[in-house]
Each structure stands twice: as C-alpha cells, then as structure tokens.
Scaffold this active site. Structure first.
Site, PDB file in Angstrom:
ATOM      1  N   GLY A   1      36.444  73.347   3.640  1.00 10.38           N
ATOM      2  CA  GLY A   1      35.189  73.165   4.361  1.00 10.38           C
ATOM      3  C   GLY A   1      35.371  73.323   5.846  1.00 10.38           C
ATOM      4  N   PRO A   2      34.259  73.374   6.577  1.00  5.86           N
ATOM      5  CA  PRO A   2      34.333  73.549   8.032  1.00  5.86           C
ATOM      6  C   PRO A   2      35.039  72.372   8.708  1.00  5.86           C
ATOM      7  CG  PRO A   2      32.055  73.625   7.248  1.00  5.86           C
ATOM      8  CD  PRO A   2      32.888  73.212   6.097  1.00  5.86           C
ATOM      9  N   PRO A   3      35.469  72.547   9.938  1.00  3.06           N
ATOM     10  CA  PRO A   3      36.168  71.464  10.635  1.00  3.06           C
ATOM     11  C   PRO A   3      35.259  70.241  10.811  1.00  3.06           C
ATOM     12  CG  PRO A   3      36.291  73.519  11.882  1.00  3.06           C
ATOM     13  CD  PRO A   3      35.348  73.753  10.767  1.00  3.06           C
TER      14      PRO A   3
ATOM     15  N   THR B   1      34.390  67.825   8.762  1.00  2.00           N
ATOM     16  CA  THR B   1      33.476  67.374   7.710  1.00  2.00           C
ATOM     17  C   THR B   1      34.050  66.212   6.909  1.00  2.00           C
ATOM     18  OG1 THR B   1      34.342  69.236   6.465  1.00  2.00           O
ATOM     19  CG2 THR B   1      32.139  69.458   7.343  1.00  2.00           C
ATOM     20  N   GLY B   2      35.205  65.732   7.297  1.00  2.00           N
ATOM     21  CA  GLY B   2      35.737  64.535   6.644  1.00  2.00           C
ATOM     22  C   GLY B   2      36.791  64.815   5.588  1.00  2.00           C
ATOM     23  N   LYS B   3      37.474  65.942   5.673  1.00  2.00           N
ATOM     24  CA  LYS B   3      38.486  66.268   4.667  1.00  2.00           C
ATOM     25  C   LYS B   3      39.666  65.292   4.753  1.00  2.00           C
ATOM     26  CE  LYS B   3      38.736  70.578   6.113  1.00  2.00           C
ATOM     27  NZ  LYS B   3      37.600  70.606   7.070  1.00  2.00           N
TER      28      LYS B   3
ATOM     29  N   GLU C   1      10.998  78.198  29.351  1.00  2.00           N
ATOM     30  CA  GLU C   1      11.077  77.225  28.242  1.00  2.00           C
ATOM     31  C   GLU C   1       9.729  77.050  27.565  1.00  2.00           C
ATOM     32  OE1 GLU C   1      13.793  76.414  27.022  1.00  2.00           O
ATOM     33  OE2 GLU C   1      15.009  77.147  28.697  1.00  2.00           O
TER      34      GLU C   1
ATOM     35  N   HIS D   1       9.083  79.778  25.108  1.00  2.00           N
ATOM     36  CA  HIS D   1       9.662  79.536  23.769  1.00  2.00           C
ATOM     37  C   HIS D   1       8.767  78.598  22.975  1.00  2.00           C
ATOM     38  CE1 HIS D   1      13.482  81.451  24.404  1.00  2.00           C
ATOM     39  NE2 HIS D   1      13.858  80.649  25.387  1.00  2.00           N
TER      40      HIS D   1
HETATM   41  P1  ADP Z   1      38.371  67.308   8.895  1.00  2.00           P
HETATM   42  O1  ADP Z   1      39.645  66.847   8.339  1.00  2.00           O
HETATM   43  O2  ADP Z   1      37.430  67.840   7.868  1.00  2.00           O
HETATM   44  O3  ADP Z   1      38.464  68.242  10.057  1.00  2.00           O
HETATM   45  P2  ADP Z   1      38.144  64.570   9.612  1.00  2.00           P
HETATM   46  O4  ADP Z   1      38.267  63.923   8.294  1.00  2.00           O
HETATM   47  O5  ADP Z   1      39.340  64.578  10.468  1.00  2.00           O
HETATM   48  O6  ADP Z   1      37.606  66.050   9.463  1.00  2.00           O
HETATM   49  O7  ADP Z   1      36.924  63.912  10.377  1.00  2.00           O
HETATM   50  C1  ADP Z   1      36.963  63.625  11.734  1.00  2.00           C
HETATM   51  C2  ADP Z   1      36.130  62.408  12.038  1.00  2.00           C
HETATM   52  O8  ADP Z   1      34.766  62.690  11.788  1.00  2.00           O
HETATM   53  C3  ADP Z   1      36.447  61.230  11.161  1.00  2.00           C
HETATM   54  O9  ADP Z   1      37.435  60.452  11.738  1.00  2.00           O
HETATM   55  C4  ADP Z   1      35.140  60.496  11.077  1.00  2.00           C
HETATM   56  O10 ADP Z   1      34.980  59.623  12.173  1.00  2.00           O
HETATM   57  C5  ADP Z   1      34.105  61.580  11.212  1.00  2.00           C
HETATM   58  N1  ADP Z   1      33.564  62.012   9.916  1.00  2.00           N
HETATM   59  C6  ADP Z   1      33.629  63.254   9.410  1.00  2.00           C
HETATM   60  N2  ADP Z   1      33.005  63.320   8.227  1.00  2.00           N
HETATM   61  C7  ADP Z   1      32.551  62.102   7.948  1.00  2.00           C
HETATM   62  C8  ADP Z   1      31.822  61.537   6.858  1.00  2.00           C
HETATM   63  N3  ADP Z   1      31.453  62.267   5.813  1.00  2.00           N
HETATM   64  N4  ADP Z   1      31.507  60.222   6.921  1.00  2.00           N
HETATM   65  C9  ADP Z   1      31.879  59.485   7.983  1.00  2.00           C
HETATM   66  N5  ADP Z   1      32.558  59.957   9.030  1.00  2.00           N
HETATM   67  C10 ADP Z   1      32.898  61.251   9.040  1.00  2.00           C
END
Ligand code: ADP
Length: 628
Positions: free
Chosen positions: A211-213, A215-217, A435, A438
C-alpha cells in the site's frame, strides 16, 4: 511497547576514538614530553661545564649539541658554535663520553612496545569489558556477538520488541478492516499453532503488506505481534544493504537465527523493495551484487524453515510491481494484504484514534474534518491532529478546537501561512479574482463538490491562495461529466483573470498542469475520447507512489492525443469563460468581498451568490404608484 534497541556499534566508535588518541599521544605529546625533559642552555654555560669537567655524555649533531651532567641526571641542549674548532679536544680532555644515544635512551623496540602495543592492548581490553557490560545490560548472550568478527560487523541491527502488554493492538489501527481481517488468521495461528498443526495446515511463511506510504503497514505488523503476544523483530530493507558485499547476506542469516531462537515471533521487513527488487538478467556487470546476494540469502532462509516453525515474516512495500517474482512465488511471500488509503469512515476513525491522545473540545465534527481531508493517509491524519494540538498551544489554549483541526488540514496540505509574504494590492486583487473564478465556475456547474473555503493568504508551499472544495461522501467512481467539470473549475482561475483584467498571470501554472493531467488521463487511461475509444494508450507503474505513466502508442497517436488534450482543455476553458461572463456581477462582488476579508467560508460564498441582485438606488420602480 518495550523496545530494546541494540546500540549501533558503540564499540566501533570507541576503537576509532582510541586510535585517534594514540596517534595524538605519539605524534604530539611524546615528543613534547621528551623536549620538556631537555633543558636548553647557552653556549657559555656549556663551555663552563666542559671546563669544570661536569659533562657526562655528549652528542654533537648537525645543528645542536645534546649533553648530560656528570651523573647523567639532567639532559641539556645548546646550539652549535661554527668557529669552535677545539671543542672536541676540550671535551675529550674534560673526560666527557661521546655518545649517539643520549636522546633515544630506550631501545626502539621497547619504545615501540610502550607507545603502541601496550596502549592498543589496553584499549582492546577496555573495549572487551565495555562490550560485556553492554551485553549484560541487554540481557543477550555474548557468544553470538563475538562470533562474527571484529566490531560485530555483519550482525543484524534487528530490533527486538519484547512482549509487553501495552503493545500496539488492532484497535489502535483504525480503518483498514479488510487488512485486519486478513491478519487475524495469523494472530490465531501464533496464539495456538497446535490447532493448525493437528490438521496439517501450514501458515504462509511470508505476508506482503502492500500500500501507499503512511497507511499503517508498520502499525499492522506491530499489532499482529501485540495481539499474539509474541516478540517482534523489525528491520528495514535498506538496513541490509551494506558497503561490503556479503554483509547484507550475513545480516539476513543472523536475523533469522535470532528469530528462530525466539519463535513463535514476527519478523517485519519494511521497504522490502530495497533488497527485493527484480534481479538484473546479466548479474555481475552493472548488477548490484550486494543486493542480489542479500536477496538470495533471504530466499534461502525462507525456504530453509518449515511453515510451522512459528516464524512469520511480514514485509511492507509500496512498489509491489518491482519485486522479484521469486519473492512472491508460493512458499515465500505468497499472501498479499492490500493496505489502502482510508475511505471517509476510515479517515474519521483514524482521526478519532489520534484525537484521543490530545485534549480536544467537545464539539469536534470529525466527519467534516475527514471529508475535508479527502485522500489523506493515516500518517497525514495523525499529523493533522498533532498540528491542531500544536496550534492550540501556540494560541495559548488548553485544548484543540474545530478551527485548529481545519487550519491544520490546510497546514498539512498547503503548508503554513506565510506571514511575511506581502502581496501588492494589485496582486491581491488578481489572486482574489483567480480564486473566486475557481469557486464560481465550480458552483455554477453540476457534478462538482461544494465550495468549503476560499482564501488568499499565501502559504509557505508557494500557493498564493486556494479554493477548497469538499465532497459530501465517499467517491469510488468518477464520471466523465465530473472530470469535465473539474477541468472547467481548474481553468476558472485563469478565465477570471481574463474576464476582469483582460490579461494573464503566472498564478495558473499549477491549475494548468492539473487540468492537462486530467484531460490526458481521460483520453489515454479511461477510454473517454471518441477517436480512441476503449484502448489503453498508457500503462501506469508505481500506482501507490503517484503513478508514473508511460505511453504505449505510436508517435502519430501521440500527436493525436496531444491535439485532443489541447482541444478538451480549451473547450472547458471556454465554458468557464462563459460562466464567468454571464455572472460578472457576482464575480466582482465576491472577489471584492474576498479581497477585503482574505478568507471566506463556503456558506458566505453561497450567501452572496444566492443574494438577489441589489437594485440601484436611483433606479425607477417598475410600476410607480401614483402619488396620493
Ligand atoms: P507505513 O508503514 O504504511 O508507511 P506506518 O505504519 O509507519 O505507515 O504509519 C505511520 C503513522 O501513521 C503511524 O505511526 C500512525 O500514527 C499513523 N497511522 C497510519 N495509519 C494509521 C491507521 N490506520 N490508524 C491509526 N494511525 C495510523
């Protein structure tokens, strides 16, 4: 979560500093010590001492004479006197001994031993002791540390997240329900592997989180460990790639060795694309040997353990298409879990999760903020909440308000307000018209999102102003009409400048770029042109990183596409011009209002737009009442 981080080679630093100290001592301090022992005297004193037979040893050098007193307890030095021909005879007569080793009193071997070997041994001993202390404080066994040569080179920097009850849980990861459902099976396996072993099922060894950067991986991987209450090893793909060929491979070996010892556990490899990229066909020349060796080692390790050893490898990437097919084949990372950008509900939940960590007002409308932050990733949403808290502190409040939240969306999206950017009156007026252009074109068409806010306060990102439109709900499909309306809205800024000032400014460059991109995509990707129909004219790579499109058509077709893009944008530009000319009075009215206030809300905008036109004071009533 308790995190024990292995300090990154503190001993290497120690040895480097020790060597530098040794050098300085030997090159500067020791000679200085020697010279400080020698007392400098004038030639007269030397002659007097010769006469008094007080000289023990003497050494005549080309530019100086070094000598000792009769009992050799003190060393002296004096210059050479050119014409003193009888010196040697007088010295011999006084009983002085001629010597060549007054200064170098110790043998070279002993001095080498004392100034180099002994200190080095001493430093090594201290280093050894420090290392033992470090290992003890980390609770690890030191045999592993010493096995891989000096300085622990080649050891992985894997961080071990020790089991701990306050670890990240699935409830901390908001949205991403599908991904969580997918990973729950793994948690269940880690908690009770026997259930799976009995029936003969083996877990996938590797799971790829795609997934994109932001997103909580990473969070999801930690949450799996937290839920299953198992240790969590984490390493980033780029950490494997070292300067020396073979180091990365040895780190991989070491990581897996540690993991197997601590099984069941989770091994998380972030940015796996750093090592897992497709290998080049002709390895050797031009190929990256170190990366390939590392990848090969990873593949070997993954093949080497059985599916039920209890080590589960989670890896994250935002470039799945660049991974080597060997990594994604069955038996390795055969399960793929998409972790997409959050939808409206997901964004709202993420905001709520993060808002719990700060103090906020009671009346925050999370749904509205989530709608305003369309397209934001979890990390950006977390950032928005944090920015809101920072803004509240800056303004001396004890909690964050709705306004803080809304302003912080703009900060995250458009940068901070630029306080010292002073626009001239004329520029400010041009930006106001731009503006409002738009906003007005958006409002006067169907298929557009309502205007939420218009501002002409410059931002640090370089934007001189912007119009924010916010969709009512979630949007998965976009129609042709909506795309056309978008292009018209984008051209509205420039059109307003043309209508009012009959000239153009550079302020529209970003709009032009976006409009062109939409128009091009309509033709090349979405099959929305009559000439080409449903033919894919370009392919998109890196879909999670903005998408690099590459054209897949002949030069003639490219020329045709270019012409159509120009025609499409121009058509919408003309539409925008017509809308603005037809509503010139409203354009003037709202632009003036914006010029005065600098920021207006969507409601204020709509209020002026829907206001009945004012009747000029001197206008004659349509049906004049006869005077009584
Ligand atoms: P990735 O690994 O996808 O690049 P991260 O897991 O490192 O992303 O997420 C970075 C930060 O963004 C986390 O520490 C959290 O604070 C926040 N975050 C991202 N996705 C979520 C989510 N689904 N729920 C809560 N916080 C999130």
């Amino acid at each position: 979560m308790d995190e024990i981080k292995e300090p990154k080679r503190p001993l290497l630093t120690f040895y480097i500093i020790a060597l530098i100290v040794l050098f300085v001592l030997n090159l500067v301090a020791v000679p200085m010590y020697h010279t400080s022992q020698i007392q400098e005297v004038d030639y007269g004193t030397f002659m007097q001492m010769t006469e008094d037979k007080e000289i023990g040893n003497v050494q005549i050098e080309s530019n100086k004479i070094v000598f000792t007193n009769s009992d050799d307890s003190q060393m002296y030095e004096t210059g050479i006197m050119e014409q003193d021909y009888g010196l040697v005879d007088r010295l011999a007569a006084s009983g002085a001994k001629f010597s060549t080793e007054i200064v170098e009193q110790t043998s070279p071997f002993v001095s080498f031993l004392v100034s180099w070997v002994v200190p080095i041994l001493l430093f090594m001993l201290i280093g050894y002791w420090m290392r033992r202390q470090l290992m003890k404080s980390m609770g690890g066994d030191n045999s592993m540390m010493f096995g891989t040569g000096a300085g622990g080179l080649g050891r992985s920097n894997a961080r071990v997240y020790v089991k701990s009850s306050d670890g990240i849980r699935f409830s901390d990861v908001a949205g991403e329900e599908e991904a969580k459902d997918n990973l729950k099976e793994i948690v269940s396996y880690l908690k009770d592997p026997s259930k799976y072993k009995e029936i003969g099922a083996s877990m996938p060894k590797g799971v790829l989180l795609v997934g994109p950067p932001g997103t909580g991986k990473t969070m999801l991987a930690k949450a799996v460990a937290g839920e299953a209450d198992v240790p969590f090893f984490s390493m980033s793909g780029s950490e494997f790639v070292e300067m020396f060929v073979g180091m990365g491979a040895s780190k991989v070996r070491d990581l897996f060795k540690q993991a197997k010892e601590k099984a069941p556990c989770i091994v998380f490899i972030d940015e796996i694309d750093a090592i897992g990229q497709k290998r080049s066909a002709g390895s050797g020349y031009g190929g990256n040997d170190e990366r390939e060796q590392t990848l090969n080692q990873l593949l070997t390790e993954m093949d080497g353990f059985e599916g039920n050893t209890g080590v589960i490898i989670l890896a994250a990437t935002n470039r799945p298409e660049s991974l080597d097919p060997a990594l994604t084949r069955p038996g390795r990372f055969d399960r793929r879990v998409p972790v997409e950008l959050p939808d409206l509900k997901g964004r709202e939940d993420i905001l709520k999760v993060h808002a719990k960590k700060i103090r906020i007002a009671d009346n925050i409308d999370f749904n509205k903020i989530a709608r305003m932050a369309a397209g934001a990733s979890g990390a950006e949403l977390a950032n928005i909440v944090n920015e809101a808290a920072l803004r509240a502190v800056r303004q001396g409040r004890k909690f964050a308000t709705q306004e803080d939240m809304e302003e912080s969306i703009e900060v995250v999206i458009a940068g901070y307000q630029k306080k010292n950017a002073i626009l001239s009156d004329k520029e400010k007026l041009v930006v106001s018209y731009h503006e409002v252009g738009h906003a007005l074109v958006a409002a006067m068409q169907d298929h557009t999102a309502p205007v939420q806010k218009i501002t002409i306060i410059p931002r640090t990102s370089g934007a001189l102003g912007y119009t924010m439109q916010v969709d009512k709900g979630n949007h998965y499909l976009v129609s042709r009409e909506e795309l056309l309306a978008d292009i018209a809205t984008l051209t509205g800024g420039r059109a307003a400048e043309e209508v009012e000032f009959n000239s153009m400014s550079t302020g529209a460059s970003n709009d032009i770029e976006k409009a062109t991109k939409v128009a091009r995509e309509m033709i090349t990707r979405y099959g929305m042109s009559e000439d080409f129909g449903m033919v894919a004219l370009e392919t998109v790579q890196n879909q999670y990183l903005g998408g690099d499109a590459s054209l897949a058509c002949s030069p003639e077709t490219q020329t045709k596409i270019d012409r159509q893009v120009v025609a499409l944008v121009e058509q919408q530009h003309q539409k925008a011009l017509k809308i603005l000319r037809d509503n010139k009075q409203k354009l003037d009215e709202i632009a003036k209002f914006l010029y005065e206030k600098e920021t207006i809300t969507g409601d204020e905008f709509m209020e002026i737009l829907n206001r009945k036109p004012e009747i000029p004071e001197n206008a004659q009533p349509q049906n004049p009442q006869p005077n009584a």
